[in-house]
Enzyme design. Structure first.
Site, PDB file in Angstrom:
ATOM      1  N   GLU A  24       0.827  -1.208   0.000  1.00 52.95           N
ATOM      2  CA  GLU A  24       0.000   0.000   0.000  1.00 52.95           C
ATOM      3  C   GLU A  24       0.864   1.261   0.000  1.00 52.95           C
ATOM      4  O   GLU A  24       0.520   2.267  -0.638  1.00 52.95           O
ATOM      5  CB  GLU A  24      -0.936   0.002   1.214  1.00 52.95           C
ATOM      6  CG  GLU A  24      -1.942  -1.130   1.227  1.00 52.95           C
ATOM      7  CD  GLU A  24      -2.804  -1.150  -0.022  1.00 52.95           C
ATOM      8  OE1 GLU A  24      -3.376  -0.096  -0.374  1.00 52.95           O
ATOM      9  OE2 GLU A  24      -2.880  -2.207  -0.665  1.00 52.95           O
ATOM     10  N   TRP A  65       1.986   1.757  -3.533  1.00 53.63           N
ATOM     11  CA  TRP A  65       0.897   2.370  -4.321  1.00 53.63           C
ATOM     12  C   TRP A  65       0.904   3.887  -4.113  1.00 53.63           C
ATOM     13  O   TRP A  65       0.733   4.668  -5.056  1.00 53.63           O
ATOM     14  CB  TRP A  65      -0.455   1.812  -3.899  1.00 53.63           C
ATOM     15  CG  TRP A  65      -0.940   0.647  -4.688  1.00 53.63           C
ATOM     16  CD1 TRP A  65      -1.004  -0.650  -4.289  1.00 53.63           C
ATOM     17  CD2 TRP A  65      -1.472   0.665  -6.030  1.00 53.63           C
ATOM     18  NE1 TRP A  65      -1.529  -1.441  -5.292  1.00 53.63           N
ATOM     19  CE2 TRP A  65      -1.824  -0.657  -6.363  1.00 53.63           C
ATOM     20  CE3 TRP A  65      -1.676   1.672  -6.973  1.00 53.63           C
ATOM     21  CZ2 TRP A  65      -2.371  -0.998  -7.600  1.00 53.63           C
ATOM     22  CZ3 TRP A  65      -2.224   1.344  -8.209  1.00 53.63           C
ATOM     23  CH2 TRP A  65      -2.557   0.016  -8.512  1.00 53.63           C
ATOM     24  N   TRP A 111     -20.989  10.781 -19.253  1.00 53.94           N
ATOM     25  CA  TRP A 111     -21.358  10.763 -17.840  1.00 53.94           C
ATOM     26  C   TRP A 111     -22.736  11.392 -17.637  1.00 53.94           C
ATOM     27  O   TRP A 111     -23.131  12.306 -18.364  1.00 53.94           O
ATOM     28  CB  TRP A 111     -20.335  11.545 -17.011  1.00 53.94           C
ATOM     29  CG  TRP A 111     -18.945  10.987 -17.025  1.00 53.94           C
ATOM     30  CD1 TRP A 111     -17.859  11.544 -17.631  1.00 53.94           C
ATOM     31  CD2 TRP A 111     -18.485   9.789 -16.405  1.00 53.94           C
ATOM     32  NE1 TRP A 111     -16.747  10.764 -17.432  1.00 53.94           N
ATOM     33  CE2 TRP A 111     -17.106   9.674 -16.674  1.00 53.94           C
ATOM     34  CE3 TRP A 111     -19.101   8.797 -15.643  1.00 53.94           C
ATOM     35  CZ2 TRP A 111     -16.329   8.621 -16.219  1.00 53.94           C
ATOM     36  CZ3 TRP A 111     -18.329   7.730 -15.179  1.00 53.94           C
ATOM     37  CH2 TRP A 111     -16.965   7.653 -15.466  1.00 53.94           C
ATOM     38  N   ASN A 147     -10.867   1.700   3.631  1.00 56.81           N
ATOM     39  CA  ASN A 147     -10.358   1.666   2.260  1.00 56.81           C
ATOM     40  C   ASN A 147     -11.181   0.772   1.333  1.00 56.81           C
ATOM     41  O   ASN A 147     -11.456   1.136   0.186  1.00 56.81           O
ATOM     42  CB  ASN A 147      -8.895   1.215   2.238  1.00 56.81           C
ATOM     43  CG  ASN A 147      -8.280   1.347   0.853  1.00 56.81           C
ATOM     44  OD1 ASN A 147      -8.266   2.427   0.282  1.00 56.81           O
ATOM     45  ND2 ASN A 147      -7.810   0.245   0.295  1.00 56.81           N
ATOM     46  N   TRP A 149     -16.596  10.767 -12.200  1.00 51.22           N
ATOM     47  CA  TRP A 149     -15.746  10.482 -11.043  1.00 51.22           C
ATOM     48  C   TRP A 149     -15.235  11.752 -10.370  1.00 51.22           C
ATOM     49  O   TRP A 149     -14.942  11.757  -9.170  1.00 51.22           O
ATOM     50  CB  TRP A 149     -14.564   9.600 -11.462  1.00 51.22           C
ATOM     51  CG  TRP A 149     -13.637  10.188 -12.497  1.00 51.22           C
ATOM     52  CD1 TRP A 149     -13.709  10.030 -13.843  1.00 51.22           C
ATOM     53  CD2 TRP A 149     -12.498  11.030 -12.261  1.00 51.22           C
ATOM     54  NE1 TRP A 149     -12.687  10.714 -14.478  1.00 51.22           N
ATOM     55  CE2 TRP A 149     -11.924  11.331 -13.525  1.00 51.22           C
ATOM     56  CE3 TRP A 149     -11.891  11.552 -11.118  1.00 51.22           C
ATOM     57  CZ2 TRP A 149     -10.792  12.131 -13.673  1.00 51.22           C
ATOM     58  CZ3 TRP A 149     -10.768  12.354 -11.263  1.00 51.22           C
ATOM     59  CH2 TRP A 149     -10.229  12.631 -12.526  1.00 51.22           C
ATOM     60  N   TRP A 189      -9.793   7.281  -7.414  1.00 49.01           N
ATOM     61  CA  TRP A 189     -11.033   7.526  -8.142  1.00 49.01           C
ATOM     62  C   TRP A 189     -10.916   7.135  -9.607  1.00 49.01           C
ATOM     63  O   TRP A 189     -11.837   6.550 -10.188  1.00 49.01           O
ATOM     64  CB  TRP A 189     -11.465   8.996  -7.990  1.00 49.01           C
ATOM     65  CG  TRP A 189     -12.333   9.158  -6.781  1.00 49.01           C
ATOM     66  CD1 TRP A 189     -11.951   9.568  -5.543  1.00 49.01           C
ATOM     67  CD2 TRP A 189     -13.721   8.841  -6.686  1.00 49.01           C
ATOM     68  NE1 TRP A 189     -13.009   9.540  -4.675  1.00 49.01           N
ATOM     69  CE2 TRP A 189     -14.114   9.107  -5.354  1.00 49.01           C
ATOM     70  CE3 TRP A 189     -14.672   8.378  -7.591  1.00 49.01           C
ATOM     71  CZ2 TRP A 189     -15.419   8.905  -4.910  1.00 49.01           C
ATOM     72  CZ3 TRP A 189     -15.974   8.175  -7.144  1.00 49.01           C
ATOM     73  CH2 TRP A 189     -16.344   8.439  -5.822  1.00 49.01           C
TER      74      TRP A 189
END
Length: 460
Positions: free
Chosen positions: A269, A272, A301, A336, A354, A377
């Site tokens: 993590e 990331w 969208w 998370n 988003w 996102w």
């Protein structure tokens, strides 16, 4: 000339190499800019601003004990900083300023403008383990997929032991007091999060020594405290990645070259986090909220304000989604796994842009962090770098059954479902209809129909 140290989102004195370097070169003055309008423009959550102010106030007193004076300068936004910084430097008879680099576009432009007015800005990379552009493909480019980036990152550091420089200054026998300026007034919304080093160090040590082994097996269960709880401190630089990796290596010396260990799941993590930072350094358009993958610019969208508001308030009719959003609204934090669930629901089930969700998260999260928030996102929306394929759409009912099997989390945040039997809890509408209960909202979208609509939209 003695340098000045400029605090940004690196609100620590331990393990702050830039600050230590400044002190070793004679710095006794530090500063921090309060930029209320800029924070609002960047959608910083009120709870995060409160945590930041409390930490700066604590830091000012802590530094005072070592003979370092923290000056608080109040400006509207970044555009006012170069002039204010130049004036402060002139008063101190120096133009040399040490600081830690920030990688978002506005912050990089701010720093360049400071250099343009004559400030000698010495920037360190205290927010990263791997400096910018140091983890590259064989052709010298930035990785666009996480796993190869991780392998290269590990190859770069697996034989390293993270070194934390020692704090260079002894405490004064009689430290002067430090007056907390009015602009650091706290509304108390972040009080559940301690800001003193002893308490934070205790939380970090407890996780590394006692909970990290179980992180892989429990991190997806929102009803238990299986995560580290350190993300707000990472977001404000109260803790650094280097600190945490050094602490991990003390307990698990081979952690960076034994990826099979359960403890490595947490390291993954942290990598990331590095990956998303390297991306915004390389691709500045991400800071303008552009799709990383331009082919998804064609997605049509929906901009349904009523459904978006229902999502924001936790009134979608999907219990796990609603519980997660209510947790965010009530506490300023969200588990998370649930961040992925609610982001998938907004972008795929509701087909809402988003960017609306990204902004709402930043306005609410105590651990709001642009690079990670944007990356997360875009991952959920399938528009990002190494994103979830568009045809993988989280089923919120299945996710609920898998990660909240007894409904403990749902019942905590959706009390109107408290008496619903577990057999029906994850999608209770038939049961509620049979009992003529009207205490819970009807689903705002049908899962199957929403999935088909999303697939059609993304296929374009």
């Amino acid at each position: 000339m003695n340098p000045i140290f400029w605090f940004r989102r690196d609100l620590r004195y331990f393990a702050n190499e830039a600050l230590i370097e400044a002190i070793e070169n004679g710095a006794t003055e530090a500063l921090f800019f309060v930029c209320q309008k800029q924070w609002q423009q960047h959608n910083c959550a009120d709870i995060q601003i409160d945590l930041l102010k409390r930490r700066v106030a604590w830091l000012g007193q802590a530094l005072c004990a070592y003979g370092i004076h923290l000056n608080i300068l109040e400006v509207d936004d970044f555009s006012a900083i170069p002039k204010a910084l130049k004036h402060f430097c002139d008063q101190q008879n120096t133009q040399l300023v040490y600081a830690n680099a920030e990688y978002e576009l506005n912050e990089r432009q701010r720093d360049q403008h400071c250099i343009d007015v004559g400030i000698q800005l010495e920037l360190f990379h205290g927010d990263l383990m791997a400096p910018p552009k140091s983890v590259r493909t064989k052709s010298g480019e930035m990785f666009k997929v996480f796993t190869p980036f991780k392998k290269a990152w590990l190859k770069q550091y697996e034989q390293s032991h993270v070194f934390i420089p020692s704090w260079p200054k002894p405490a004064l026998n009689q430290a002067p007091s430090w007056h907390v300026p009015d602009c650091l007034h706290s509304d108390g919304s972040s009080q559940k999060w301690p800001v003193d080093d002893d308490a934070i160090a205790s939380v970090a040590a407890h996780f590394v020594e006692s909970k990290c082994q179980d992180y892989k097996s429990v991190r997806d269960i929102p009803s238990i405290k299986g995560t580290s709880g350190l993300s707000p401190y990472l977001a404000l630089g109260i803790l650094s990645v280097k600190q945490l990796l050094a602490q991990l290596q003390l307990n698990y010396p081979d952690i960076l070259h034994t990826t099979e260990r359960p403890e490595f799941c947490w390291v993954n993590e942290l990598i990331w986090r590095e990956f998303y930072r390297h991306l915004i350094i390389e691709f500045a358009d991400l800071c303008k909220h552009h799709n990383f993958n331009a082919k998804y610019n064609a997605v049509a969208w929906r901009y349904d304000k009523q459904q978006f508001q229902a999502w924001c308030e936790g009134k979608t009719g999907y219990p796990l989604v609603d519980a997660a959003m209510r947790q965010l609204n009530q506490t300023g934090w969200m588990h998370n796994r649930l961040r992925m669930v609610v982001a998938s629901f907004l972008t795929k089930h509701l087909l809402i842009d988003w960017r609306w969700g990204e902004k709402y998260f930043m306005q609410k999260l105590i651990d709001g962090d642009f690079a990670s928030n944007n990356g997360g996102w875009q991952w959920a929306a399938s528009t990002g770098c190494d994103a979830q394929p568009y045809f993988r759409i989280f089923n919120p009912i299945t996710q609920s059954k898998k990660f909240d099997p007894q409904g403990d989390f749902i019942r905590k945040y959706v009390p109107e479902l408290e008496s619903v039997p577990i057999k029906y809890l994850h999608f209770p509408h038939d049961y509620l209809a049979s009992t003529q209960s009207t205490h819970y909202v009807s689903p705002i979208v049908d899962h199957k129909e929403a999935r088909e609509r999303a697939l059609a939209a993304f296929k374009v």
